[in-house]
Design an enzyme around this catalytic site. Structure first.
Site, short mmCIF file in Angstrom:
data_model
loop_
_atom_site.label_atom_id
_atom_site.label_comp_id
_atom_site.label_asym_id
_atom_site.label_seq_id
_atom_site.Cartn_x
_atom_site.Cartn_y
_atom_site.Cartn_z
N HIS A 143 51.64 -4.04 60.02
CA HIS A 143 51.27 -2.88 60.81
C HIS A 143 52.48 -2.04 61.20
CE1 HIS A 143 46.85 -3.68 62.04
NE2 HIS A 143 47.12 -4.24 60.86
N HIS A 158 44.32 -11.97 53.12
CA HIS A 158 43.21 -12.37 54.00
C HIS A 158 42.83 -13.82 53.78
CE1 HIS A 158 41.51 -8.16 55.16
NE2 HIS A 158 42.35 -8.64 56.06
N TRP A 204 38.02 -15.77 56.43
CA TRP A 204 37.70 -15.35 55.08
C TRP A 204 37.64 -16.54 54.12
CZ3 TRP A 204 40.17 -12.27 58.51
CH2 TRP A 204 39.86 -10.91 58.54
#
Length: 429
Positions: free
Chosen positions: A119, A248, A280
């Protein structure tokens, strides 16, 4: 969805997971505010004074402005503008990496550290040339204004985890620390060795943070198009979109924070870390290609599939890579390592410009200059004509008396030539 690792709500529950960035956007303003770092003015403690980096082969940072962070009595962190200081020292980075490995052993915070690095880097806009307006890996996520972006909900917990390490190693920039933590988490979870480089310069204040909206959503109306809009803006392609989605394989999404996933499943109800959320993959703290296998199979209702996850097996271009990675973990690891390293460099300002690696080997001995007389033997020295001939041969390979070659290979050849010439001369005489 690639840039979305959700975090736990407290440092003690850092097994938190990859949650959708878009999912995070559904967080209420009040909840987002609670999970941010306070930026009230404060004086930096002695432990955070900037230190000069040592001039090693691993290079130096230029002086730069940086904000320091310290723990307040309320348990939050405060930042305040500080004088110019020096950037990352390679030895401190190596020590910080070992501390991060110890942190991972006790907190299982691999997912949130990966998310933090992503991020910070994922705000990059290739269409903006100026730094730091272009965004990217510049340490701006340490400021409250960027932590309040909906996609960054919960990342304050990652900062709390890393802050003691930052205080311990004040010669490390936030930008480098975030990417170091992200890469170390991937490798520690069983992922590939990442070809990382360091030397990132930090932004100096919150006014240099990017505007909100540069990170991807998890459930946009047109998932494939949205992923391309976001990642093409970063300069990434379809293969890199898909392979980064494979991260993920780590983490969980928590509905109370992101709006996505179940409160708990048979795979998450007992932790490790704070229990709950929906993962996931079955082994959500192991980095492998399970993400692609499980999405392709779609057999387990306890495993999460976001709209952006489903898109990688529905879009004609994406699914070529997704199927490949589901069948070939080695190919996934190779491509992931390259894509992760590329992502971690986006928008970064490096000093030195080429950056430096923490895994560089020992310095090589400086090549020796060419001295023709060195190759004479006994009492008989080479003639001037022979010296000139050897020198001409040497320079023909790119060497010169003042510009030595990087290898002694040709020097060895010249030695042989010189010896043979000398022997010939002796025989003839």
């Amino acid at each position: 969805m690639p840039l979305s690792l959700t975090s736990s709500s407290s440092p003690s529950s850092m097994a938190a997971a990859f949650g959708g960035a878009a999912a995070s956007r559904l967080l209420s303003p009040a909840a987002a505010t609670k999970s941010t770092v306070s930026l009230s003015p404060a004086s930096p403690p002695p432990s955070l004074k900037c230190l000069r980096s040592t001039p090693l082969l691993s290079h130096l940072f230029l002086r730069q402005k940086r904000s320091t962070v310290h723990a307040s009595s309320a348990g939050n962190y405060s930042t305040a503008a500080s004088p110019k200081c020096f950037a990352s020292d390679s030895d401190q980075l190596k020590s910080a990496r070992e501390d991060i490995k110890e942190l991972l052993k006790t907190t299982f915070c691999h997912p949130i550290l990966v998310r933090l690095g992503w991020h910070d880097a994922g705000t990059y806009n290739k269409n903006i040339e100026e730094w730091p307006q272009r965004g990217g890996a510049n340490g701006s996520l340490r400021f409250e204004v960027e932590q309040k972006h909906a996609a960054n909900a919960g990342l304050v917990n990652a900062l709390k985890l890393l802050q003691p390490i930052k205080e311990k190693y004040s010669g490390v920039t936030y930008a480098d620390l975030f990417q170091l933590a992200s890469a170390t988490a991937v490798e520690d979870a069983g992922g590939p060795k990442l070809p990382m480089k360091y030397g990132r310069v930090d932004v100096s204040g919150p006014e240099q943070c990017p505007e909100e909206g540069r990170l991807p959503d998890a459930g946009p109306p047109s998932p494939a198009s949205h992923l391309r809009d976001v990642f093409y803006r970063m300069g990434l392609d379809d293969k890199e979109i898909v392979v980064l989605s494979g991260a993920h394989t780590l983490g969980r999404s928590r509905p109370e924070r992101s709006g996505w996933g179940k409160p708990a499943t048979k795979y998450t109800k007992d932790g490790p870390g704070a229990p709950g959320g929906q993962s996931w993959t079955v082994q959500w703290l192991k980095f492998d290609n399970s993400y692609f296998k499980d999405i392709k199979a779609k057999r387990d209702e306890d495993l999460l599939v976001l709209p952006t996850d489903a898109a990688i097996f529905e879009d004609p271009s994406f699914k070529v890579y997704a199927k490949k990675y589901a069948e070939d973990q080695e190919a996934f690891f190779k491509d992931y390592a390259e894509a992760h390293a590329k992502l971690s460099n986006l928008g970064a300002k490096f000093d030195p410009p080429e950056g430096f690696s923490l895994d560089d080997g020992p310095a090589k001995a400086a090549p020796q200059k060419f001295v023709a007389a060195k190759y004479s033997t006994g009492k008989r020295e080479l003639s001037d004509a022979m010296k000139q001939k050897i020198r001409a041969e040497y320079e023909g390979f790119g060497g010169s008396p003042d510009k030595p070659l990087q290898s002694n290979y040709f020097l060895n050849i010249m030695i042989v030539v010189a010896v043979l010439a000398l022997l010939t001369s002796l025989v003839m005489n």
